[in-house]
Design an enzyme around this catalytic site. Structure first.
Site, PDB file in Angstrom:
ATOM      1  N   LYS A  22      -0.414   7.025  -2.196  1.00 44.44           N
ATOM      2  CA  LYS A  22       0.154   5.818  -1.582  1.00 44.44           C
ATOM      3  C   LYS A  22      -0.886   4.700  -1.532  1.00 44.44           C
ATOM      4  O   LYS A  22      -0.603   3.562  -1.907  1.00 44.44           O
ATOM      5  CB  LYS A  22       0.655   6.175  -0.178  1.00 44.44           C
ATOM      6  N   GLY A  94       1.572  -0.662   6.570  1.00 45.44           N
ATOM      7  CA  GLY A  94       0.390  -1.253   7.195  1.00 45.44           C
ATOM      8  C   GLY A  94      -0.660  -1.642   6.168  1.00 45.44           C
ATOM      9  O   GLY A  94      -1.358  -2.654   6.321  1.00 45.44           O
ATOM     10  N   ASP A 320      -5.657  10.339   8.157  1.00 48.60           N
ATOM     11  CA  ASP A 320      -4.212  10.570   8.133  1.00 48.60           C
ATOM     12  C   ASP A 320      -3.857  12.049   8.257  1.00 48.60           C
ATOM     13  O   ASP A 320      -2.680  12.401   8.422  1.00 48.60           O
ATOM     14  CB  ASP A 320      -3.604   9.972   6.852  1.00 48.60           C
TER      15      ASP A 320
END
Ligand code: S3P
Length: 433
Positions: A22, A94, A320
């Site tokens: 990502k 974000g 994360d």
């Protein structure tokens, strides 16, 4: 809102290729749009967050074509973004919200408003507004620090900026603005964070100079990125890895996942806990800035775990995956402590509160602290119901907890997983056979 049930699993077997990275996909979209020549991106992530990035680049005037196996971005060049008609919608992303303003701040005489979903509207942008203001941009944010916010572009001045917290997003934003400024812009990081921006810029013809904690770029006229291949996302792979470690009898292969050392902190923590993960992980390259991303296969097997302490310096390299460290801690012998991770409160949800409350509801013994959590391992979890709070990583955490629990877990809001891993439940079902 979709509910999904994850029952106690017998074992996971076989191989899985995680979805594309990502972080790297967001950067490929943005750098592709900044480039003067078309850029081909193979293995771009087709998930909600990274579709938002492609849409944002279209709104700025880039031509984006999406084929089965590649995305082609025909950019506007560094200084010629179009006028967007209306606010640029970043959705839940974000990373897009914090990187893009670095580029937009250098668009002289043009203004852009960025907005997103309800979760984005709770996430602060003062951390990027502050350095961009120092470079000369004007940023108007809601209540001084929240989206929607407007970036008024200008001729930027180079700065020397010490990051108050280790954040790859803020570092990247300042480096992108540095490309638009006259002179040399330096960012100083308190501890290393993911370095995808630096690598991609180096691959696009920019001289990126690293001297310990100092990273410097100078203003440039154009970017010439090579065609890119996005590796598998280690943060998505981490859910399958944790499931295989926790469910007795499991043994899986994770294919073509990114092994960049700034993303493999979770694997090092897991190995320290006794987890069986075998693979060729990248070593830190020192001050060199590689122009590529490494990838490789990992072998993972079930095994017993012991508690560990994660200190502040390790946090950005596993940021994360820290919710998974909490889950692993529930199954480990002894105590697992995470410190210096107050950043977790500013993610897609307040991940200290949502992880601690969520796992407690499943029978875990956890205490929240200001900057992390303390988990007392009890050898397992009972199960129950967990809400995703619209946070993709919390939804997938609940699923993995269910497979390893005795009574199974219901996840409320499983659809959130589509933000980063749209095929998560199918991939898991395949491993469960
Ligand atoms: C990201 C950096 C991290 C991470 C986020 C993606 C990136 O945020 O949590 O999911 O792509 O640069 P911070 O750099 O703000 O900690």
């Amino acid at each position: 809102m979709s509910r999904a049930r994850f029952d106690h699993a017998r074992r996971l077997r076989g191989s899985v290729t995680p979805p594309s990275d990502k972080s790297i996909s967001h950067r490929a979209a943005i750098l592709g749009a900044m480039a003067s020549e078309p850029v081909r991106v193979r293995n771009y992530l087709h998930a909600e967050d990274t579709v938002s990035s492609l849409e944002a680049m279209r709104a700025l005037g880039a031509l984006v074509t999406i084929d089965a196996d590649e995305v082609v971005i025909r950019g506007t060049g560094l200084r010629e973004t179009g006028e967007a008609d209306g606010p640029i919608d970043v959705g839940n992303a974000g990373t897009l919200m914090r990187l893009l303003p670095g580029w937009l701040a250098g668009q002289e005489g043009r203004s852009y408003t960025l907005d997103g979903d309800a979760s984005i509207r709770r996430r602060p942008v003062d951390r990027i507004a502050e350095p961009l203001r120092r470079m000369g941009a004007v940023i108007d944010a809601t209540d001084g620090r929240l989206p929607p916010f407007t970036v008024h572009g200008t001729r930027l001045t180079a700065i020397d900026y010490e990051l108050p917290v280790a954040s790859a997003q803020v570092k990247s934003c300042v480096l992108l603005a540095g490309l638009m400024a006259e002179g040399a812009t330096t960012v100083v990081e308190p501890v290393p964070s993911r370095d995808h921006t630096e690598r991609m810029l180096a691959g696009a013809g920019v001289t990126v100079h690293r001297d310990g904690a100092r990273i410097t770029v100078s203003g440039v006229d154009e970017l010439t990125p090579e065609d890119l291949v996005v590796p598998g996302d280690p943060s998505s792979a981490a859910f399958m890895i944790a499931a295989a470690v926790l469910v007795p009898g499991s043994r899986i292969t994770v294919r073509a996942t990114g092994t960049n050392w700034t993303r493999t902190g979770f694997l090092r923590i897991l190995q320290r806990m006794g987890g069986i993960v075998v693979g060729d992980l990248e070593d830190a390259p020192g001050d060199a800035v590689p122009g590529h991303e490494p990838l490789g296969d990992l072998e993972v097997a079930h095994g017993p775990l012991i508690g560990t302490v994660v200190e502040a310096g390790e946090v950005p390299l596993a940021i994360d995956e820290l919710p998974l460290v909490a889950l692993l801690g529930c199954f480990a012998e002894g105590e697992t402590v995470v410190r210096g991770a107050q950043e977790l409160r500013l993610k897609e949800s307040d991940r200290i509160a949502t992880v601690v409350d969520g796992l407690r509801a499943l029978g875990g013994e956890l205490e929240a602290t200001d900057d992390g959590f303390v988990v007392t391992g009890t050898g397992g979890l009972r199960g129950g119901t967990i809400g995703s709070h619209g946070d993709h990583r919390l939804a997938m955490l609940g699923a993995v907890a269910g497979l390893a629990s005795s009574d199974g877990v219901t996840v409320d809001g499983m659809e959130a997983a589509a933000v980063s891993y749209p095929t998560f439940t199918d991939d898991l079902a395949r491993l469960l056979g």
